[in-house]
Structure formats: structure tokens, C-alpha cells
Enzyme design. Structure first.
Site, mmCIF file in Angstrom:
data_model
loop_
_atom_site.group_PDB
_atom_site.id
_atom_site.type_symbol
_atom_site.label_atom_id
_atom_site.label_comp_id
_atom_site.label_asym_id
_atom_site.label_seq_id
_atom_site.Cartn_x
_atom_site.Cartn_y
_atom_site.Cartn_z
ATOM 1 N N ARG A 68 0.988 22.802 57.297
ATOM 2 C CA ARG A 68 -0.135 22.076 57.882
ATOM 3 C C ARG A 68 -1.363 22.982 57.816
ATOM 4 O O ARG A 68 -1.470 23.947 58.571
ATOM 5 C CB ARG A 68 0.187 21.670 59.324
ATOM 6 C CG ARG A 68 1.295 20.640 59.441
ATOM 7 C CD ARG A 68 0.966 19.357 58.717
ATOM 8 N NE ARG A 68 1.923 18.292 58.971
ATOM 9 C CZ ARG A 68 1.858 17.082 58.408
ATOM 10 N NH1 ARG A 68 0.884 16.817 57.531
ATOM 11 N NH2 ARG A 68 2.757 16.161 58.677
ATOM 12 N N ALA A 80 7.152 11.227 59.861
ATOM 13 C CA ALA A 80 5.994 10.505 60.393
ATOM 14 C C ALA A 80 5.039 10.180 59.264
ATOM 15 O O ALA A 80 5.101 10.770 58.182
ATOM 16 C CB ALA A 80 5.282 11.348 61.458
ATOM 17 N N GLU A 97 8.796 5.647 56.220
ATOM 18 C CA GLU A 97 8.632 7.100 56.347
ATOM 19 C C GLU A 97 9.976 7.804 56.457
ATOM 20 O O GLU A 97 10.170 8.889 55.891
ATOM 21 C CB GLU A 97 7.764 7.425 57.570
ATOM 22 C CG GLU A 97 6.320 6.964 57.449
ATOM 23 C CD GLU A 97 5.586 7.600 56.277
ATOM 24 O OE1 GLU A 97 5.950 8.740 55.889
ATOM 25 O OE2 GLU A 97 4.656 6.971 55.746
ATOM 26 N N GLU A 101 10.763 10.559 53.621
ATOM 27 C CA GLU A 101 10.793 11.973 54.002
ATOM 28 C C GLU A 101 12.205 12.524 54.170
ATOM 29 O O GLU A 101 12.424 13.723 53.970
ATOM 30 C CB GLU A 101 9.989 12.194 55.287
ATOM 31 C CG GLU A 101 8.503 11.936 55.103
ATOM 32 C CD GLU A 101 7.656 12.478 56.247
ATOM 33 O OE1 GLU A 101 8.218 13.073 57.189
ATOM 34 O OE2 GLU A 101 6.431 12.290 56.182
ATOM 35 N N GLU A 148 4.248 17.695 50.809
ATOM 36 C CA GLU A 148 5.602 17.153 50.866
ATOM 37 C C GLU A 148 6.470 17.601 49.691
ATOM 38 O O GLU A 148 7.668 17.331 49.668
ATOM 39 C CB GLU A 148 5.545 15.624 50.913
ATOM 40 C CG GLU A 148 4.881 15.065 52.168
ATOM 41 C CD GLU A 148 4.878 13.553 52.199
ATOM 42 O OE1 GLU A 148 5.279 12.946 51.186
ATOM 43 O OE2 GLU A 148 4.478 12.987 53.224
#
Length: 208
Positions: A68, A80, A97, A101, A148
Site C-alpha cells: 500500500r 476487498a 472480490e 483475490e 495485486e
């Protein structure tokens, strides 16, 4: 005593949008205060988000780890994502999601909690779901990009997540709120007492 948040809207006399990005923006409102004075309020405009606390049969939570940039950390999080389409059903977004993910599907979905992560500086609203009866999804795994692309995946006992939050070792809002809410539900009225997956969400109205 049981308390509840209530809708209220102070009068806005002028609005500017100095920045509009790909998904979010910045807005400046001139707001009339209760004493009649006026003051400017800057805040981020946001489409809203969903998050999923997916709990397996052994009491472990599916978590992902990704970089992040604003906080310069690689954080452990629960799956999320944004509500990309206005009026999108948040359950459908959450299922997407979880698949993208974690490559996981779930049989039982409930609303765990709804939160405003930063109401003093953003209008973002997040619905956090509890997903149970999880199993591997069919088909090929979704290939992410950017943050990701190298995302890690793990399953961690719910109690360990709660301990990590309280120890100041885990910092993601949705993970922290989701884990604490799941523990409260598990030790309180039970998961069956949670709201249904399509419960109304005034912050982000949708079509069931």
C-alpha cells in the site's frame, strides 16, 4: 442504552471539485454552521467499497498481503474492492472480490458490519461481509496486476488476527473491524443473528 447514527445534512452554499481521479476525487463544500457562519470542508469522494471476512471450517480467515503505497507498508488485509458500478449490488461485488483475490467461493453470506473508515475526510462507505462454507472456486485463477501481481495468500485463525490487531501488528481497517466484529458475533448472539446479505445499505443504495 442503545444508540444509533442518524441522517443529517447541513446546508451547502457552494461546491467545487478541484481534482477528479480515475476512481476518486476531491470536493470542497462551503457549509453553513449551526451558528450561521460558513466554513469550507475538503474531502475525498469515493464510490464505496466491500470487504469479505471469509471464515473456513477450522475457524481460519482468508487474508491477503499487498503493498500500500500511501502508508509505505505491505499490509495483511481481507479481500476487498471498490463498487465500480453505481448502484451495484454489494453482495455481487463482494463475491467477485473473493474470487479474484483468493480464488474462493462461499455458500453462506451475511452482513458483518457497515463502516465509514474516515468520515472526517472521505465519504467512503464500506460493507464488510461474513462468508462461510468456503471452497476453492472453479476455473482459472484471476491474474492481478500492479499491487495485486505478487499478492500473498494465507489462512489465519480468527483469534490470532484479533491478537495481532490489539498488539498493533495489523493495521488494515477492514481486517481490524471485521475480525473484531466476527469475534463479537461468535461470542455473542452467534453468526446466525447477523443481518442477511442483501440487507438495506442507505449509504450506498442498491437493487437486490
Amino acid at each position: 442504552m442503545r444508540i444509533t447514527d442518524t441522517p443529517e445534512e447541513w446546508r451547502v452554499t457552494a461546491t467545487e471539485t478541484p481534482f477528479t481521479g480515475h476512481k476518486t476525487g476531491v470536493r470542497t463544500d462551503e457549509v453553513v454552521m449551526p451558528d450561521g457562519s460558513r466554513s469550507s470542508r475538503d474531502y475525498q469522494t469515493h464510490p464505496g467499497s466491500v470487504a469479505v471476512l471469509a471464515l473456513d471450517g477450522e475457524g481460519r480467515v482468508v487474508v491477503v498481503r499487498q503493498y500500500r503505497h500511501p502508508v509505505r507498508q505491505r499490509l495483511w488485509e481481507i479481500p476487498a474492492g471498490l463498487l465500480d458500478v453505481p448502484g451495484e449490488n454489494p453482495l455481487h461485488a463482494a463475491q467477485r472480490e473473493l474470487y479474484e483475490e483468493a480464488h474462493v467461493k462461499a455458500e453462506d453470506w451475511r452482513v458483518l458490519t457497515d463502516v465509514y473508515p474516515s468520515p472526517g475526510g472521505s465519504d467512503e462507505a464500506v460493507r464488510i461481509f461474513l462468508a462461510r462454507g468456503i471452497s476453492d472456486a472453479e476455473g482459472e485463477r484471476y491474474e492481478g496486476d500492479h499491487e495485486e501481481a505478487d499478492m500473498e495468500l494465507a489462512r489465519v485463525p480468527l483469534d490470532d488476527l484479533v491478537a495481532g490487531v490489539l498488539a498493533g501488528e495489523l493495521h488494515n481497517t477492514c481486517l481490524a473491524v471485521g475480525a473484531l466484529a466476527a469475534l463479537a458475533a461468535r461470542t455473542g448472539a452467534g453468526f446466525e443473528a447477523l443481518r442477511p446479505a442483501n440487507a438495506p445499505w442507505p449509504a450506498r443504495p442498491f437493487e437486490a
